[in-house]
Design an enzyme around this catalytic site. Structure first.
Site, PDB file in Angstrom:
ATOM      1  N   VAL A  11       0.821  -1.210   0.000  1.00 22.60           N
ATOM      2  CA  VAL A  11       0.000   0.000   0.000  1.00 22.60           C
ATOM      3  C   VAL A  11       0.855   1.261   0.000  1.00 22.60           C
ATOM      4  O   VAL A  11       0.396   2.337  -0.391  1.00 22.60           O
ATOM      5  CB  VAL A  11      -0.959   0.020   1.212  1.00 22.60           C
ATOM      6  CG1 VAL A  11      -0.195   0.282   2.500  1.00 22.60           C
ATOM      7  CG2 VAL A  11      -2.068   1.056   1.033  1.00 22.60           C
ATOM      8  N   SER A  12       2.106   1.126   0.390  1.00 21.96           N
ATOM      9  CA  SER A  12       2.998   2.267   0.559  1.00 21.96           C
ATOM     10  C   SER A  12       3.843   2.511  -0.688  1.00 21.96           C
ATOM     11  O   SER A  12       4.687   1.681  -1.044  1.00 21.96           O
ATOM     12  CB  SER A  12       3.927   2.019   1.755  1.00 21.96           C
ATOM     13  OG  SER A  12       5.062   2.841   1.702  1.00 21.96           O
ATOM     14  N   PRO A  13       3.677   3.676  -1.360  1.00 24.30           N
ATOM     15  CA  PRO A  13       4.532   3.968  -2.512  1.00 24.30           C
ATOM     16  C   PRO A  13       6.002   4.093  -2.110  1.00 24.30           C
ATOM     17  O   PRO A  13       6.892   3.774  -2.899  1.00 24.30           O
ATOM     18  CB  PRO A  13       3.975   5.293  -3.047  1.00 24.30           C
ATOM     19  CG  PRO A  13       3.222   5.893  -1.916  1.00 24.30           C
ATOM     20  CD  PRO A  13       2.693   4.740  -1.120  1.00 24.30           C
TER      21      PRO A  13
END
Length: 218
Positions: A11-13
């Site tokens: 979910v984390s770029p």
């Protein structure tokens, strides 16, 4: 042996940026006998356990993130938009990656790569089973993908992801991702947070590197 434990959530770029950077430098790190271990965790659980708040829930952070996100993409060689359905509840892909790490360890990095690219470049919500299947089919056979998705729903895998998430908070001090626990050649371990602390990390590991140098116009 020196080691980098790299805790990531799709979910984390910034997890994608950190993963990309480590993969780009994996062969160089290998020449220094530095091992990289990619470990799936659930960012939502880290936030709850640590008391941290995601950037999009705080107005000032949300505004700043628009600038910082573009800067990070340019630096790490990425170019993608943030989908309107983001952020996702990443439990399914993180559970699948947990099972992959345990059952198909040699394909952990490749699986992370495919999940990241499917979500960010493919603009597909991999929290949906049908989209996760598309991501995993780039790495595994159809039979293996069916096995992985089924395993992700089992109590054992759910408990393992939960335990790993609690471990990185309680034992490694995490309050976000990407989170790193780095052990140097003397057996000393320290935490590092974010995708922009590489110079500190290389210094701690005692690796030769070139720092940023400002050049004169003359």
């Amino acid at each position: 042996m020196p080691k980098i434990e790299c805790y990531l959530d799709c979910v984390s770029p910034y997890s994608f940026h950190a993963f990309t950077y480590l993969q780009k430098n994996a062969e160089i790190l290998k020449t220094h006998d530095v091992e990289i271990e990619y470990i799936p965790v659930f960012l939502g659980g880290i936030n709850v356990s640590s008391g941290n708040k995601p950037p999009w829930t705080l107005s000032a952070k949300a505004v700043y993130a628009k600038y910082d996100g573009q800067r990070a993409q340019k630096y790490f060689g990425h170019s993608f938009g943030v989908p309107e359905w983001w952020p996702i509840l990443s439990l399914l892909p993180q559970r699948a990656l947990t099972y992959i790490k345990k059952t198909y360890p040699a394909k952990t990095a490749e699986s992370f790569q495919s999940c990241f690219e499917t979500m960010w470049y493919g603009q597909m919500d991999i929290s949906k089973p049908e989209n996760l299947v598309l991501a995993l089919e780039k790495v595994f056979t159809a039979t293996e993908v069916k096995e992985i998705v089924a395993a992700a729903a089992t109590p054992e895998v759910k408990a393992e992801l939960s335990a790993t998430t609690e471990h990185v908070v309680r034992e490694r001090g995490a309050f976000g991702v990407p989170w790193f626990w780095v052990v140097n050649g003397e057996g000393q371990g320290e935490p590092f947070f974010g995708s922009d602390r590489w110079h500190f990390m290389w210094g701690f590991l005692g690796l030769p590197f070139e720092d940023l140098n400002l050049k004169s116009r003359i």
